[in-house]
Scaffold this motif. Structure first.
Motif, PDB file in Angstrom:
ATOM      1  N   GLY A   1       0.849  -1.187   0.000  1.00 49.91           N
ATOM      2  CA  GLY A   1       0.000   0.000   0.000  1.00 49.91           C
ATOM      3  C   GLY A   1       0.884   1.235   0.000  1.00 49.91           C
ATOM      4  N   TYR A   2       0.261   2.393   0.084  1.00 51.05           N
ATOM      5  CA  TYR A   2       1.056   3.626   0.037  1.00 51.05           C
ATOM      6  C   TYR A   2       0.395   4.735   0.842  1.00 51.05           C
ATOM      7  CZ  TYR A   2      -2.312   5.170  -3.490  1.00 51.05           C
ATOM      8  OH  TYR A   2      -3.464   5.514  -4.147  1.00 51.05           O
ATOM      9  N   VAL A   3       1.182   5.767   1.106  1.00 50.09           N
ATOM     10  CA  VAL A   3       0.733   6.974   1.806  1.00 50.09           C
ATOM     11  C   VAL A   3       1.143   8.156   0.939  1.00 50.09           C
ATOM     12  CG1 VAL A   3       1.117   8.444   3.826  1.00 50.09           C
ATOM     13  CG2 VAL A   3       0.979   5.975   4.110  1.00 50.09           C
ATOM     14  N   LEU A   4       0.267   9.144   0.815  1.00 49.37           N
ATOM     15  CA  LEU A   4       0.603  10.382   0.104  1.00 49.37           C
ATOM     16  C   LEU A   4       0.770  11.498   1.123  1.00 49.37           C
ATOM     17  CD1 LEU A   4      -1.804  10.325  -2.967  1.00 49.37           C
ATOM     18  CD2 LEU A   4       0.626   9.824  -2.926  1.00 49.37           C
ATOM     19  N   LEU A   5       1.913  12.180   1.070  1.00 46.56           N
ATOM     20  CA  LEU A   5       2.175  13.314   1.951  1.00 46.56           C
ATOM     21  C   LEU A   5       2.127  14.598   1.130  1.00 46.56           C
ATOM     22  CD1 LEU A   5       5.216  11.911   3.950  1.00 46.56           C
ATOM     23  CD2 LEU A   5       2.817  11.893   4.612  1.00 46.56           C
ATOM     24  N   ASP A   6       1.485  15.606   1.678  1.00 48.97           N
ATOM     25  CA  ASP A   6       1.372  16.893   1.009  1.00 48.97           C
ATOM     26  C   ASP A   6       2.611  17.724   1.319  1.00 48.97           C
ATOM     27  OD1 ASP A   6       0.653  19.332  -0.057  1.00 48.97           O
ATOM     28  OD2 ASP A   6      -1.320  19.379   0.884  1.00 48.97           O
ATOM     29  N   LEU A   7       3.369  18.043   0.305  1.00 47.43           N
ATOM     30  CA  LEU A   7       4.605  18.808   0.473  1.00 47.43           C
ATOM     31  C   LEU A   7       4.324  20.225   0.991  1.00 47.43           C
ATOM     32  CD1 LEU A   7       7.612  18.413   0.126  1.00 47.43           C
ATOM     33  CD2 LEU A   7       7.409  19.149  -2.220  1.00 47.43           C
TER      34      LEU A   7
ATOM     35  N   GLY B   1      -2.701   5.937   7.584  1.00 48.77           N
ATOM     36  CA  GLY B   1      -3.135   4.625   7.117  1.00 48.77           C
ATOM     37  C   GLY B   1      -2.743   4.415   5.665  1.00 48.77           C
ATOM     38  N   LEU B   2      -2.369   3.167   5.317  1.00 51.79           N
ATOM     39  CA  LEU B   2      -1.994   2.856   3.940  1.00 51.79           C
ATOM     40  C   LEU B   2      -3.218   2.867   3.034  1.00 51.79           C
ATOM     41  CD1 LEU B   2       0.552  -0.099   4.269  1.00 51.79           C
ATOM     42  CD2 LEU B   2       1.005   2.335   4.160  1.00 51.79           C
ATOM     43  N   LEU B   3      -3.080   3.462   1.873  1.00 55.10           N
ATOM     44  CA  LEU B   3      -4.122   3.464   0.860  1.00 55.10           C
ATOM     45  C   LEU B   3      -3.935   2.244  -0.027  1.00 55.10           C
ATOM     46  CD1 LEU B   3      -3.867   7.235  -0.118  1.00 55.10           C
ATOM     47  CD2 LEU B   3      -5.502   6.190   1.452  1.00 55.10           C
ATOM     48  N   ARG B   4      -5.027   1.733  -0.561  1.00 49.68           N
ATOM     49  CA  ARG B   4      -5.013   0.549  -1.439  1.00 49.68           C
ATOM     50  C   ARG B   4      -4.217  -0.608  -0.834  1.00 49.68           C
ATOM     51  NH1 ARG B   4      -4.957   2.746  -7.560  1.00 49.68           N
ATOM     52  NH2 ARG B   4      -6.907   3.874  -7.389  1.00 49.68           N
ATOM     53  N   CYS B   5      -4.484  -0.867   0.420  1.00 49.00           N
ATOM     54  CA  CYS B   5      -3.770  -1.914   1.145  1.00 49.00           C
ATOM     55  C   CYS B   5      -4.151  -3.298   0.626  1.00 49.00           C
ATOM     56  CB  CYS B   5      -4.073  -1.806   2.636  1.00 49.00           C
ATOM     57  SG  CYS B   5      -3.155  -2.998   3.595  1.00 49.00           S
ATOM     58  N   GLN B   6      -3.141  -4.154   0.473  1.00 46.06           N
ATOM     59  CA  GLN B   6      -3.340  -5.497  -0.065  1.00 46.06           C
ATOM     60  C   GLN B   6      -3.752  -6.513   0.996  1.00 46.06           C
ATOM     61  OE1 GLN B   6      -3.242  -5.963  -3.423  1.00 46.06           O
ATOM     62  NE2 GLN B   6      -2.950  -3.759  -3.410  1.00 46.06           N
TER      63      GLN B   6
END
Length: 135
Positions: free
Chosen positions: A97-103, A119-124
């Motif tokens: 999965g992934y996390v997006l951080l706003d710069l 929390g991880l997005l699109r977690c497997q």
């Protein structure tokens, strides 16, 4: 005559402290890959958590000019933290999965209260949503 001013360089640092909610996965290691504008950095591999906890304890940093940072903020360029599970034997990588951080939320000094769980997005993992503690 022209006087050239040296461009001030800044470091954009992402601290990845730990993870929680990761199911034990024997024979696998966990790596966090941070991506910013086509450039990719990786944490050291860590064991894929017993008891759901993963101690990552790493900082990943990009050097850029103040102007480049401002441009990234204007374009809303995210920092993408991708969690990967790597098999010890086959070395095959699987995205968890992934996390997006706003710069745009980047600060010059990091106050202790700015360390958050994401929390991880699109977690497997079915029924689980692992989290990363990031500053």
């Amino acid at each position: 005559f022209l006087k050239m001013a040296a461009e001030e360089k800044l470091l954009v640092v992402v601290g990845i402290h730990e993870g929680r909610g990761f199911p034990p996965c024997p024979g696998h290691q966990l790596v966090v890959e941070a991506r910013l504008s086509g450039e990719s950095l990786q944490s050291d591999p860590v064991d894929h958590g017993s008891g759901g906890r993963v101690d990552i304890s790493t900082e990943l940093a990009w050097e850029m000019s103040r102007k480049a940072l401002q441009e990234h903020k204007l374009q809303r360029t995210p920092i993408r933290l991708v969690c990967l599970s790597i098999n010890h034997v086959t070395k095959k990588k699987q995205e968890i999965g992934y996390v997006l951080l706003d710069l745009r939320s980047a600060q010059q000094q990091i106050p202790p209260q700015s360390i958050h769980w994401y929390g991880l997005l699109r977690c497997q993992y079915a029924g689980k949503r692992p989290e990363l503690r990031v500053s």
